[in-house]
Design a protein around this motif. Sequence first.
Motif, PDB file in Angstrom:
ATOM      1  N   ASN A 248       0.808  -1.439   0.149  1.00 57.55           N
ATOM      2  CA  ASN A 248       0.026  -0.007   0.225  1.00 57.55           C
ATOM      3  C   ASN A 248       0.827   1.300   0.096  1.00 57.55           C
ATOM      4  OD1 ASN A 248      -2.186  -1.469   0.019  1.00 57.55           O
ATOM      5  ND2 ASN A 248      -2.309  -1.517   2.350  1.00 57.55           N
ATOM      6  N   ALA A 249       2.104   1.079   0.519  1.00 54.90           N
ATOM      7  CA  ALA A 249       2.956   2.310   0.536  1.00 54.90           C
ATOM      8  C   ALA A 249       3.872   2.755  -0.578  1.00 54.90           C
ATOM      9  CB  ALA A 249       3.847   2.220   1.686  1.00 54.90           C
ATOM     10  N   THR A 250       3.796   1.861  -1.634  1.00 55.87           N
ATOM     11  CA  THR A 250       4.465   2.233  -2.873  1.00 55.87           C
ATOM     12  C   THR A 250       3.725   1.213  -3.972  1.00 55.87           C
ATOM     13  OG1 THR A 250       6.588   2.133  -4.102  1.00 55.87           O
ATOM     14  CG2 THR A 250       6.508   0.527  -2.388  1.00 55.87           C
ATOM     15  N   GLU A 251       4.000   1.714  -5.084  1.00 56.46           N
ATOM     16  CA  GLU A 251       3.503   0.854  -6.213  1.00 56.46           C
ATOM     17  C   GLU A 251       4.634   0.067  -6.800  1.00 56.46           C
ATOM     18  OE1 GLU A 251       1.732   3.485  -9.360  1.00 56.46           O
ATOM     19  OE2 GLU A 251       0.272   4.029  -8.104  1.00 56.46           O
ATOM     20  N   SER A 252       5.886   0.277  -6.418  1.00 55.64           N
ATOM     21  CA  SER A 252       7.036  -0.360  -7.031  1.00 55.64           C
ATOM     22  C   SER A 252       7.979  -0.875  -5.759  1.00 55.64           C
ATOM     23  CB  SER A 252       7.741   0.410  -8.140  1.00 55.64           C
ATOM     24  OG  SER A 252       7.074   0.984  -9.064  1.00 55.64           O
ATOM     25  N   PRO A 253       7.470  -1.799  -5.012  1.00 57.27           N
ATOM     26  CA  PRO A 253       8.477  -2.137  -3.970  1.00 57.27           C
ATOM     27  C   PRO A 253       9.502  -3.023  -4.332  1.00 57.27           C
ATOM     28  CG  PRO A 253       6.345  -3.613  -3.865  1.00 57.27           C
ATOM     29  CD  PRO A 253       6.106  -2.469  -5.056  1.00 57.27           C
ATOM     30  N   THR A 254       9.150  -3.732  -5.438  1.00 60.26           N
ATOM     31  CA  THR A 254      10.631  -4.921  -5.887  1.00 60.26           C
ATOM     32  C   THR A 254      11.818  -3.710  -6.005  1.00 60.26           C
ATOM     33  OG1 THR A 254       8.928  -6.317  -6.786  1.00 60.26           O
ATOM     34  CG2 THR A 254      11.210  -6.611  -7.447  1.00 60.26           C
ATOM     35  N   PRO A 255      11.840  -2.812  -6.847  1.00 59.27           N
ATOM     36  CA  PRO A 255      13.202  -1.951  -7.048  1.00 59.27           C
ATOM     37  C   PRO A 255      13.730  -1.550  -5.851  1.00 59.27           C
ATOM     38  CG  PRO A 255      11.601  -1.494  -8.840  1.00 59.27           C
ATOM     39  CD  PRO A 255      10.880  -2.374  -7.757  1.00 59.27           C
ATOM     40  N   LEU A 256      12.645  -1.071  -4.841  1.00 55.97           N
ATOM     41  CA  LEU A 256      13.152  -0.427  -3.797  1.00 55.97           C
ATOM     42  C   LEU A 256      13.685  -1.410  -2.831  1.00 55.97           C
ATOM     43  CD1 LEU A 256      12.870   1.759  -1.673  1.00 55.97           C
ATOM     44  CD2 LEU A 256      10.976   0.970  -0.869  1.00 55.97           C
ATOM     45  N   LEU A 257      13.067  -2.542  -2.699  1.00 57.94           N
ATOM     46  CA  LEU A 257      13.727  -3.798  -1.716  1.00 57.94           C
ATOM     47  C   LEU A 257      15.157  -4.136  -2.240  1.00 57.94           C
ATOM     48  CD1 LEU A 257      10.286  -5.652  -1.243  1.00 57.94           C
ATOM     49  CD2 LEU A 257      11.824  -4.479   0.696  1.00 57.94           C
ATOM     50  N   LEU A 258      15.202  -4.411  -3.705  1.00 60.68           N
ATOM     51  CA  LEU A 258      16.398  -4.880  -4.171  1.00 60.68           C
ATOM     52  C   LEU A 258      17.587  -3.783  -3.977  1.00 60.68           C
ATOM     53  CD1 LEU A 258      15.369  -6.620  -7.441  1.00 60.68           C
ATOM     54  CD2 LEU A 258      16.064  -7.502  -5.079  1.00 60.68           C
ATOM     55  N   SER A 259      17.246  -2.412  -3.946  1.00 63.41           N
ATOM     56  CA  SER A 259      18.289  -1.626  -4.027  1.00 63.41           C
ATOM     57  C   SER A 259      18.772  -1.478  -2.572  1.00 63.41           C
ATOM     58  CB  SER A 259      17.646  -0.100  -4.266  1.00 63.41           C
ATOM     59  OG  SER A 259      17.114  -0.112  -5.412  1.00 63.41           O
ATOM     60  N   VAL A 260      17.736  -1.584  -1.392  1.00 62.18           N
ATOM     61  CA  VAL A 260      18.269  -1.581  -0.126  1.00 62.18           C
ATOM     62  C   VAL A 260      19.051  -2.995   0.275  1.00 62.18           C
ATOM     63  CG1 VAL A 260      17.444  -1.748   2.456  1.00 62.18           C
ATOM     64  CG2 VAL A 260      16.230  -0.238   0.652  1.00 62.18           C
ATOM     65  N   ALA A 261      18.654  -4.147  -0.352  1.00 64.55           N
ATOM     66  CA  ALA A 261      19.613  -5.250  -0.291  1.00 64.55           C
ATOM     67  C   ALA A 261      21.004  -4.951  -0.828  1.00 64.55           C
ATOM     68  CB  ALA A 261      18.742  -6.496  -1.124  1.00 64.55           C
ATOM     69  N   VAL A 262      20.881  -4.586  -2.014  1.00 69.90           N
ATOM     70  CA  VAL A 262      22.413  -3.990  -2.624  1.00 69.90           C
ATOM     71  C   VAL A 262      23.106  -3.314  -1.688  1.00 69.90           C
ATOM     72  CG1 VAL A 262      23.542  -3.028  -4.506  1.00 69.90           C
ATOM     73  CG2 VAL A 262      21.728  -4.543  -5.136  1.00 69.90           C
ATOM     74  N   ALA A 263      22.441  -2.270  -1.207  1.00 68.50           N
ATOM     75  CA  ALA A 263      23.048  -1.490  -0.168  1.00 68.50           C
ATOM     76  C   ALA A 263      23.730  -2.239   1.137  1.00 68.50           C
ATOM     77  CB  ALA A 263      22.132  -0.330   0.560  1.00 68.50           C
ATOM     78  N   ALA A 264      22.943  -3.004   1.466  1.00 67.53           N
ATOM     79  CA  ALA A 264      23.246  -3.961   2.825  1.00 67.53           C
ATOM     80  C   ALA A 264      24.433  -4.877   2.419  1.00 67.53           C
ATOM     81  CB  ALA A 264      22.152  -4.842   3.218  1.00 67.53           C
ATOM     82  N   PHE A 265      24.492  -5.386   1.274  1.00 69.32           N
ATOM     83  CA  PHE A 265      25.639  -6.239   0.722  1.00 69.32           C
ATOM     84  C   PHE A 265      26.889  -5.328   0.591  1.00 69.32           C
ATOM     85  CE2 PHE A 265      27.986  -6.911  -3.440  1.00 69.32           C
ATOM     86  CZ  PHE A 265      28.559  -8.258  -3.170  1.00 69.32           C
ATOM     87  N   VAL A 266      26.894  -4.130   0.026  1.00 72.42           N
ATOM     88  CA  VAL A 266      28.218  -3.317   0.027  1.00 72.42           C
ATOM     89  C   VAL A 266      28.624  -3.221   1.268  1.00 72.42           C
ATOM     90  CG1 VAL A 266      28.738  -1.040  -0.630  1.00 72.42           C
ATOM     91  CG2 VAL A 266      27.235  -2.393  -2.079  1.00 72.42           C
ATOM     92  N   LEU A 267      27.616  -2.555   2.393  1.00 74.68           N
ATOM     93  CA  LEU A 267      28.252  -2.333   3.598  1.00 74.68           C
ATOM     94  C   LEU A 267      28.671  -3.556   4.370  1.00 74.68           C
ATOM     95  CD1 LEU A 267      25.467   0.353   4.559  1.00 74.68           C
ATOM     96  CD2 LEU A 267      27.650   0.722   3.701  1.00 74.68           C
ATOM     97  N   VAL A 268      28.134  -4.620   4.262  1.00 75.22           N
ATOM     98  CA  VAL A 268      28.714  -6.082   4.973  1.00 75.22           C
ATOM     99  C   VAL A 268      30.034  -6.162   4.564  1.00 75.22           C
ATOM    100  CG1 VAL A 268      28.627  -8.379   5.138  1.00 75.22           C
ATOM    101  CG2 VAL A 268      26.317  -6.839   5.605  1.00 75.22           C
ATOM    102  N   ASN A 269      30.301  -6.005   3.449  1.00 78.53           N
ATOM    103  CA  ASN A 269      31.542  -6.156   2.615  1.00 78.53           C
ATOM    104  C   ASN A 269      32.674  -5.128   3.045  1.00 78.53           C
ATOM    105  OD1 ASN A 269      31.781  -8.771   0.727  1.00 78.53           O
ATOM    106  ND2 ASN A 269      29.831  -7.945   0.352  1.00 78.53           N
ATOM    107  N   ALA A 270      32.042  -3.891   3.363  1.00 79.83           N
ATOM    108  CA  ALA A 270      33.110  -2.783   3.569  1.00 79.83           C
ATOM    109  C   ALA A 270      33.507  -3.147   5.279  1.00 79.83           C
ATOM    110  CB  ALA A 270      32.394  -1.354   3.790  1.00 79.83           C
ATOM    111  N   VAL A 271      32.687  -3.975   5.905  1.00 81.04           N
ATOM    112  CA  VAL A 271      33.074  -4.185   7.286  1.00 81.04           C
ATOM    113  C   VAL A 271      33.929  -5.396   7.489  1.00 81.04           C
ATOM    114  CG1 VAL A 271      32.095  -4.944   9.627  1.00 81.04           C
ATOM    115  CG2 VAL A 271      31.009  -3.214   8.415  1.00 81.04           C
ATOM    116  N   ILE A 272      33.663  -6.434   6.504  1.00 79.50           N
ATOM    117  CA  ILE A 272      34.352  -7.609   6.593  1.00 79.50           C
ATOM    118  C   ILE A 272      35.748  -7.576   6.054  1.00 79.50           C
ATOM    119  CG2 ILE A 272      32.256  -9.298   7.039  1.00 79.50           C
ATOM    120  CD1 ILE A 272      32.673 -10.189   4.280  1.00 79.50           C
ATOM    121  N   ARG A 273      35.781  -6.754   5.124  1.00 82.68           N
ATOM    122  CA  ARG A 273      37.184  -6.495   4.525  1.00 82.68           C
ATOM    123  C   ARG A 273      37.555  -7.632   3.879  1.00 82.68           C
ATOM    124  NH1 ARG A 273      39.868  -1.752   6.710  1.00 82.68           N
ATOM    125  NH2 ARG A 273      37.915  -0.349   7.579  1.00 82.68           N
ATOM    126  N   ASN A 274      39.047  -7.879   3.728  1.00 82.29           N
ATOM    127  CA  ASN A 274      39.452  -8.983   2.918  1.00 82.29           C
ATOM    128  C   ASN A 274      40.029 -10.173   3.780  1.00 82.29           C
ATOM    129  OD1 ASN A 274      40.127  -7.458   0.263  1.00 82.29           O
ATOM    130  ND2 ASN A 274      41.425  -6.152   1.548  1.00 82.29           N
TER     131      ASN A 274
END
Length: 573
Positions: A248-274
């Motif tokens: 009900n909050a948005t007509e296009s939740p799929t791109p929004l959810l995937l974008s947040v998932a990508v952001a989480a992926f990037v930040l996880v790898n920023a923390v865990i490093r090499n």
Amino acid sequence: MSEMTQAHAPATHADWPLRPWLLAALLGIAGLCVHLFSDWNADNMPPWRAALVAAFAFGPLALAFTVDRLRWKEPLVFAGLVALVMAGIAWRVTVAGDRHADESFWLAAGLVAITLAMPLFQAGFHRLRWRTAYDQTHFHVWTDAISGAGALVFTGVSWLLVVLLAALFSAIDIDIVENVVDEPWFGWTFSGAAFGAALGVLRNQLKIIGTLQSVVMLVFSIIAVPLAAALAIFLLAVLASGIAALWNATESPTPLLLSVAVAAFVLVNAVIRNADDEVSGNRALRWASLVLALAILPLALLAAVSAGTRIAEYGLSPERLWGIVAVAVAVAYGVAYFAAPIRGRIAGWMERVRRANMHLAVATCVLAFILALPLFDFGAISARNQIARLDAGEVAVDEFDFDALRWDFGDAGREALARLTDSNDPEIAKIARETQTQDSRPYRGYRDTNRDERLANIRFEFEDEALRDHVRGSVRGNGSYCDKPCVALDLGAGEDGRRKVAMVEGGDVRKLSFDLGEAVDDSPTGAVAMEAVLAVEAFEATPDQTANSEVEIREWSGRRVYIDGQPAGDPFE
């Protein structure tokens, strides 16, 4: 510079004083070739031109990122393969024309494939396979991104300087700089040379960039804490209020959810490093990275539910099929990241995530490459699905998207639409035939249900039946014509021999042009040309027009339309 950062730089890397000059020449020549082989003003660029443009754009770029003084043969082969792949995709995209509906996705898939392949190649995956060191791959991912971004910034600054110099010399009537800058060949050549020079300088400083990479990851890891807290609250809220609140909050939740998932992926790898010995000892950062890793799967599953709900309601389309691919990749990463902390009860979960990154990167690269090849026709798959839904009664005839078959699914959709014209259901056959006559795609969701009423609104002020048929064809093909009473006036033949007609509606005047020797074309333009004359002179109001208004042409330093004695529109001559 730390020993740790130096360890991640490739052993073959060394400062190469000639690198900036060689890369400037390489990419400058590549830019010039892109200009020479391109034809941006053409409606349809010939396939061979598009292929050469792609080859000279991506091949030299791949070589610029991978070549080194002590290692140039393998990068040259890799760059050749990149040029060949992108040239083939560009050829396919150009040849496709309107026969397919998802050409841009083929190009995007190719870009994803070579973007993932480059750091794997730089780390030696083609020789080491699964023995490739993760820290090397991760190092190249970040240094490629940082050096590429830095080179883009330098190119922009260089252009600013050139524009300022051109203006400076023009101020004293020396226009040679401005004239050269205005040449199309200069723009491509200068941009390539500037990017190459900056990239060469930055690639000579990979060890320093490695240090900068650590700083960037540190900044990103700080962002991980508030995002982890926000995602935890979001997921708990979704569990408490139900998933419907998100729809009900948005007509296009799929791109929004995937974008947040990508952001989480990037930040996880920023923390865990090499490696584990590089991870910050801050507990807040460690717990935030764990929360983000666990959150990727729920986000991906919510995106999958969202996509599935939309497909169940509206059926498949090429865009939704590509969306399914994106969701599938997100779910794969989500499962790997969710399982990593569970296996071994959290201990060692960061190392398991790093191993998963390597396997998933290779799999995603291969998948993207396969999807860029001419193996699947998403338009045909979508058309079959839509027809099956119609035949099964899953969608009502008045809600079925005939326009999508005509415009969104390529040749496969138009062939399916042609078959529907022979349907045993007279309503389906009628709408299919009407859809085939469309000259341009209507607004999504729009259907011309008052075509007969619009045709009945026409009042002809001439007897020529052939000309009347052409006018009716234009009105049938454009849902915005004659919604109100309209009058058709014969303006006679123009200098090109075509018959001109003025369509007067609501006080506005449109001019249509017809060749009576051609078949009637149910299109807004009457087969060839339309000149809209909607404006009236600044000091004249648009006359009111009714069904009984007297509409005529009078002499007025030329001819123009009059409605009830009041001038409308601009003069014709």
